[in-house]
Design an enzyme around this catalytic site. Structure first.
Site, PDB file in Angstrom:
ATOM      1  CG  ASP A   1      -1.675   1.246   1.404  1.00 60.17           C
ATOM      2  OD1 ASP A   1      -2.399   1.611   0.461  1.00 60.17           O
ATOM      3  OD2 ASP A   1      -1.564   1.888   2.475  1.00 60.17           O
TER       4      ASP A   1
ATOM      5  CG  ASP B   1      -1.536   7.595  -0.073  1.00 62.27           C
ATOM      6  OD1 ASP B   1      -0.388   7.793  -0.513  1.00 62.27           O
ATOM      7  OD2 ASP B   1      -2.563   7.864  -0.712  1.00 62.27           O
TER       8      ASP B   1
HETATM    9 MG   LIG Z   1      -3.092   3.327   3.132  1.00 59.94          MG
END
Ligand SMILES: [Mg+2]
Ligand SMILES: [Zn+2]
Length: 193
Positions: free
Chosen positions: A15, A17
């Site tokens: 992932d 952010d």
């Molecule tokens: Mg995230």
């Protein structure tokens, strides 16, 4: 950015952010990219272990009209440059620009690539020959864990970003590990190889 023509058996699907970079809401400018202090080391460790590092990111800000795909590409180019300075590399940058409630018609749809949908993982399977069942997913939200379950990978929830608050409200699926941050996730993954 198109991936280099390499093959890998196993990957870490990362992932973006709140996992690789600070969670800042909708990231609409490349100069707002901020790695965690351990990010470059954590990714270099995975590179050296021979794992593909594949970014998989939901970027509904595109569908919502907050920023363009060109901006997201610039953000990823900046990340790639910062990683390269530290001798680390993300092998592919994949993102979903869609959202069912998007404002821009071409992106407003229910798609297969928005996590926990598996289409971005399937693209990595095509591009690199990765076996998802021998791979890992790391993220700060339960939907990353759900993606891991969907593709048969092992899943790690990190407590950075939204992770600590996610941990307070357990999801429908269990993570294989919950750790403080990406460097801890990398160590956990190395222990599983
Ligand atoms: Mg995230
Ligand atoms: Zn999508």
């Amino acid at each position: 950015m198109s991936p280099e023509p390499r093959t890998f058996e196993r990957a870490v699907f990362l992932d973006r952010d709140g996992t690789i970079i600070e969670e800042v809401g909708y990231l609409d400018r490349p100069d707002r990219v901020q790695f965690f202090p351990w990010t470059i080391d954590a990714i270099r460790v995975l590179n050296r272990a021979g794992l593909a590092t594949v970014l998989v990111s939901n970027q509904s800000g595109i569908a919502r009209g907050f920023f363009t795909e060109a901006i997201v590409d610039e953000v990823h180019q900046r990340m790639a440059a910062m990683l390269a300075e530290g001798g680390a590399r993300i092998d592919a940058y994949y993102y979903c620009p869609h959202h069912p409630d998007g404002k821009l018609r071409e992106y407003a749809k229910k798609c297969e690539c928005r996590k926990p949908g598996r289409a971005l993982v399937d693209r990595a399977v095509q591009d690199f020959g990765i076996d998802p069942a021998r791979s890992f997913v790391v993220g700060d939200r339960w939907l990353a864990v759900e993606l891991g379950r969907a593709v048969g990978a092992q899943s790690v929830l990190v407590r950075t970003g939204y992770g600590a608050s996610e941990e307070e409200k357990p999801g429908e699926v269990k993570a294989d590990a919950i750790v403080d941050n990406l460097i801890a996730a990398s160590s956990w993954i190395l222990g599983r190889l």
